[in-house]
Design a protein around this motif. Structure first.
Motif, short mmCIF file in Angstrom:
data_model
loop_
_atom_site.label_atom_id
_atom_site.label_comp_id
_atom_site.label_asym_id
_atom_site.label_seq_id
_atom_site.Cartn_x
_atom_site.Cartn_y
_atom_site.Cartn_z
N GLY A 125 -4.59 -3.64 -3.21
CA GLY A 125 -4.56 -4.12 -1.85
C GLY A 125 -5.85 -3.74 -1.15
N ARG A 126 -6.16 -4.41 -0.06
CA ARG A 126 -7.43 -4.18 0.61
C ARG A 126 -7.53 -2.77 1.20
NH1 ARG A 126 -9.31 -8.81 4.54
NH2 ARG A 126 -9.22 -9.94 2.55
N ALA A 127 -6.42 -2.16 1.53
CA ALA A 127 -6.45 -0.82 2.12
C ALA A 127 -6.59 0.28 1.08
CB ALA A 127 -5.19 -0.59 2.96
N GLU A 128 -6.58 -0.08 -0.21
CA GLU A 128 -6.58 0.91 -1.27
C GLU A 128 -7.99 1.19 -1.79
OE1 GLU A 128 -2.14 0.16 -3.07
OE2 GLU A 128 -3.75 -1.18 -3.72
N THR A 169 -0.24 -9.11 -5.61
CA THR A 169 0.16 -7.73 -5.29
C THR A 169 1.67 -7.56 -5.38
OG1 THR A 169 0.24 -8.26 -2.93
CG2 THR A 169 -1.81 -7.31 -3.77
N LYS A 170 2.42 -8.65 -5.09
CA LYS A 170 3.88 -8.60 -5.08
C LYS A 170 4.46 -9.83 -5.77
CE LYS A 170 5.08 -5.82 -1.02
NZ LYS A 170 5.90 -5.82 0.21
N THR A 199 11.00 -6.41 -3.60
CA THR A 199 11.02 -5.64 -4.84
C THR A 199 9.86 -4.66 -4.91
OG1 THR A 199 9.81 -7.37 -6.02
CG2 THR A 199 12.22 -7.45 -6.10
N GLY A 200 8.82 -4.86 -4.10
CA GLY A 200 7.74 -3.90 -4.02
C GLY A 200 6.49 -4.31 -4.76
N ARG A 201 5.53 -3.40 -4.81
CA ARG A 201 4.24 -3.66 -5.43
C ARG A 201 4.36 -3.78 -6.95
NH1 ARG A 201 -0.33 -2.15 -2.62
NH2 ARG A 201 -1.46 -2.85 -4.48
N THR A 206 6.33 1.77 -0.39
CA THR A 206 6.53 2.75 -1.47
C THR A 206 7.41 2.18 -2.58
OG1 THR A 206 8.40 3.71 -0.27
CG2 THR A 206 6.23 4.73 0.05
N ASP A 207 7.95 0.97 -2.38
CA ASP A 207 8.77 0.33 -3.42
C ASP A 207 7.85 -0.22 -4.52
OD1 ASP A 207 11.15 0.77 -2.02
OD2 ASP A 207 10.89 -1.07 -0.84
N ARG A 208 8.35 -0.19 -5.74
CA ARG A 208 7.56 -0.63 -6.89
C ARG A 208 8.37 -1.59 -7.77
NH1 ARG A 208 4.46 1.10 -3.94
NH2 ARG A 208 2.98 2.84 -4.18
N CYS A 209 7.70 -2.66 -8.18
CA CYS A 209 8.28 -3.62 -9.12
C CYS A 209 7.66 -3.33 -10.49
CB CYS A 209 7.99 -5.04 -8.67
SG CYS A 209 8.80 -6.30 -9.69
#
Length: 761
Positions: A512-515, A492-493, A108-110, A81-84
């Motif tokens: 990401g592949r799960a999205e 992605t990161k 740092t996140g996505r 849930t972290d976002r860059c």
């Protein structure tokens, strides 16, 4: 206190509560989305999404939880849930972030927006997708095509990979190196040479019929934990497992099945290896020769006594060439040389040979412990020799089984990401897209590094990965990477490669592949190929981390549309809208491999594209499988000696490739740090060190380049004398670009010549 009391080791089995605790720890560390557990439930199942970690196959008869510890970590890490966001760069400069660890950067996140580097402010800034695509196209079109490189990490699906390769060839080159250049290119080249197939020969059913597994330099506990389930089943039916590895890997020692309530409640372990032989670094050639020598001596004794032959004479005569020459080399090999080269006794090798001869069906399993040596191709050839002695290729329950790393690294090669022009059906591309594809070979990773050092590579596009962290000669590469006119990273990161931007630099964030991958015609599926050449569809269900993300395929098509002149047969917009059209193109280009591609996309376990050697069809120039003869009994490219050690780079069970999830390497007994140097206690004493001393490693190669890595803590370990070990990718600074397999140019990261010096305060 004896030296043995100081030895660091782990007695913890793979799996069990340790696996669940590891997953839980990373879930917290990654601040994973609450939806992640539902995602794991659908993982590696028909209609679900395929693991974005390793390439281990998916069984037709899947279990309730068809994922492993490392696969779960990869998913949780991606579903953070972290976002860059672009605001991150208000607080940080690129140069300032170079002091951060790999772990801190990924934490740092996505990434949420496409970014362009501003050299004046030393920061990345948000940029619109159209501007990014047009700017990238302008820079590429200003260059000679041969100066640009299109790298791929092994993550992107078959559809994006096919279009990526097409874009490069329409642009004008075959500069399509891939992550396999750094790990299993030795497989692609070595197996192709001796059996005519660049990949393994077994399928899932062979695992269920094998009487014995011989492991060489592969670690399922860390790199492919789902492999442990069929190994447990094999042990239950009485199969034998024999392991050769300089390091004790717990996944090949014992396993507690997390999916067994009884095993979890009682702690009941399945013993995996019946024999575990800790051979010296580079000792596989000698060890396999020793086993072959025992088998041949037993066969000769059987002939003298009028008994049934040990070797499979009918198979050798019908299907192979070169046996007589190999036989002569085995007979000429002296036992004292075999023992010295392998670090194992004649008695130990006879024990392994007896197990091999007692088994009717044998699978030879290997990983980078065989491939990443300067004579890694010799290792591959010798393993094939051993299997062929008793006809253990091309029949049920037997064969050669390289275990690939990244989820689609094998599949990308299958659909055209290859620097060698003769591996690609150029005539089909010419027919389908009405252009003349380039016919000159492109560059592999080693040649790319050499080109960067020479200044002839001026642009790099990276479809995934953390290339600058993964390549050999990393410090030299950091100096040259920024001299490029253009660097583009599809990611992605945040990772270390982003911190060395070229004169024009872009970070393009992808799904990401799960999205959910929503395009004009609706949600899209992608496909991947596993280590057994099975093709599986994959569908993401999670909401994207940002509304500004694009799929890997859409990013490739966006760059290509801006870069290339219009062509009525090249339909980037239509292909982006409907991935099934790309699968139709793949089927037309590779009709034998992808018959009825769209119709078979979600078959349980995937559909088999077929491997000739599995059917004893040898696609070599000789139309036979080939016995090879080693020139010497080592895969090392240097001579060990006093003060000179062979460095083996290894991975923690808390990492995947260059991604470091945390600092708990419970399988090696190391907690809270990666700055260690594992040494045999006798080597520590001989060198005048003590446990806890801080030392530096220096590459012991006389090429005028000073390569060193400091801050390593001397750690006594159960490891063969003369062999030392430390972590990848930190040790890449020590691997010379010239230190690679002679045939495939795979970097020799499992046997780097080093010396050790004490660090001064």
């Amino acid at each position: 206190m004896s030296k043995d009391d100081d030895v660091v080791q782990s007695n913890k089995p793979a799996g069990g509560w340790g696996s669940l605790k590891g997953i839980a720890s990373i879930s917290v560390e990654a601040s994973a989305s609450p939806t992640a557990l539902d995602t794991l439930r659908r993982m590696n199942k028909p209609g679900g999404f395929m693991c974005n970690s390793c390439a281990w196959p998916k069984p037709k008869n899947y279990s309730a939880f068809e994922f492993c510890e490392n696969g779960a970590k990869a998913v949780l890490w991606e579903l953070t849930t972290d976002r860059c966001t672009p605001e991150f760069w208000d607080r940080h400069t690129v140069h300032g972030l170079r002091s951060w660890t790999d772990h801190e950067l990924e934490k740092t996140g996505r990434l949420t927006h496409p970014l362009r580097y501003n050299a004046e402010h030393d920061r990345y800034e948000a940029v619109g997708w159209a501007d990014a695509f047009n700017d990238i196209a302008t820079e590429l079109n200003a260059l000679e095509p041969e100066s640009a490189v299109f790298y791929s990490s092994g993550h992107a699906g078959l559809e994006a990979s096919y279009l990526y390769a097409l874009m490069a060839r329409l642009y004008g080159n075959n500069n399509l190196p891939q992550s396999s250049n750094m790990c299993h290119e030795t497989t692609s080249v070595g197996l192709k040479k001796v059996i005519g197939s660049p990949v393994g020969t077994i399928v899932w059913e062979d695992l269920e019929e094998a009487d014995a597994f011989f492991f060489f330099g592969q670690n399922p506990g860390t790199n492919s934990p789902r492999f442990l389930h069929p190994l447990k089943d094999a042990k239950k039916r009485g199969a034998s497992i024999v392991t050769f590895n300089p390091i004790i890997e717990q996944g090949l020692v014992a396993f507690v099945d997390p999916q067994s309530a009884r095993d979890m409640a009682t702690g009941r372990e399945t013993k995996i290896s019946d024999q575990y032989h800790q051979l010296s670094s580079g000792g596989d050639v000698a060890a396999i020769m020793g086993i072959c020598k025992h088998v041949i001596e037993a066969d000769q004794a059987a002939q003298r006594n009028g008994e049934e032959r040990i070797i499979d004479v009918a198979f050798i005569e019908k299907h192979t060439q070169g046996f007589d020459r190999f036989l002569a080399s085995v007979e000429a090999a002296a036992w004292e040389d075999i023992e010295a080269g392998s670090g194992l006794t004649r008695v130990a090798l006879k024990e392994a040979a007896d197990t091999y001869m007692a088994a009717e069906r044998v699978i030879g399993v290997y990983g980078m412990g065989l491939t990443q040596h300067t004579h890694g191709s010799v290792n591959i050839g010798l393993l094939v020799n051993l299997l062929m002695l008793r006809g253990n290729i091309g029949r049920p329950g037997a064969g050669v089984c390289p275990v690939r790393g990244h989820s689609n690294v094998q599949g990308q090669r299958t659909v055209g990401i290859a620097e060698k022009a003769d591996l690609v059906p150029m005539d089909k591309l010419r027919e389908l897209f009405d252009f003349d594809p380039p016919t000159e070979d492109g560059v592999n990773i080693v040649e790319m590094v050499e080109g960067l050092l020479a200044g002839t590579v001026k642009a790099s596009i990276c479809l995934g990965g953390n290339l600058l962290r993964a390549v050999p000669d990393q410090h030299r590469m950091e100096d040259t990477w920024t001299r490029q006119n253009l660097t583009v990273m599809i990611s992605t990161k945040l990772n270390r490669s982003h911190l060395y931007p070229g004169k024009n630099a872009y970070i393009l964030p992808c799904l990401g592949r799960a999205e959910v991958d929503e395009q004009a015609t609706g949600p899209q599926a992608i496909s991947t190929e596993d280590s057994f050449s099975m093709i599986s569809g994959s569908t993401g269900r999670r909401s994207p981390a940002s509304e500004h993300l694009k799929s890997e395929l859409a990013i490739v098509a966006g760059i290509a549309k801006a870069l290339l002149p219009p062509n009525p047969k090249v339909k980037w917009d239509e292909w982006t809208a409907d991935y099934s059209q790309v699968r139709d193109l793949i089927e037309q280009t590779y009709p034998d491999d992808f018959r009825d591609f769209n119709q078979r996309l979600f078959e349980p376990g995937g559909f088999y594209r077929g491997i000739g050697a599995h059917e004893r069809i040898w696609n070599t120039p000789e139309k036979h499988a080939l016995f090879t003869t080693p020139e010497k009994l080592t895969s090392l490219g240097f001579d060990p000696g006093p003060g000179r050690y062979s460095l083996l780079t290894m991975r923690s069970n808390d990492q995947f490739n260059t991604t470091v999830y945390g600092y708990s390497d419970r399988f090696h007994g190391i907690e809270g740090t990666r700055d260690v140097l594992l040494m045999h206690p006798d080597d520590i004493e001989r060198a005048g060190f003590e446990k806890g001393d801080v030392v530096q490693l220096i590459t012991d190669l006389d090429d005028g380049v000073d390569r060193r890595l400091g801050g390593l803590v001397v750690t006594p370990y159960r490891i063969p004398p003369g062999t030392v070990a430390s972590y990848y990718p930190e040790c890449n600074v020590l691997v010379p670009v010239t230190h690679h397999d002679e045939l495939s140019k795979t970097p020799g990261s499992k046997s780097v010549p080093v010396r050790i010096e004490r660090e001064r305060a």
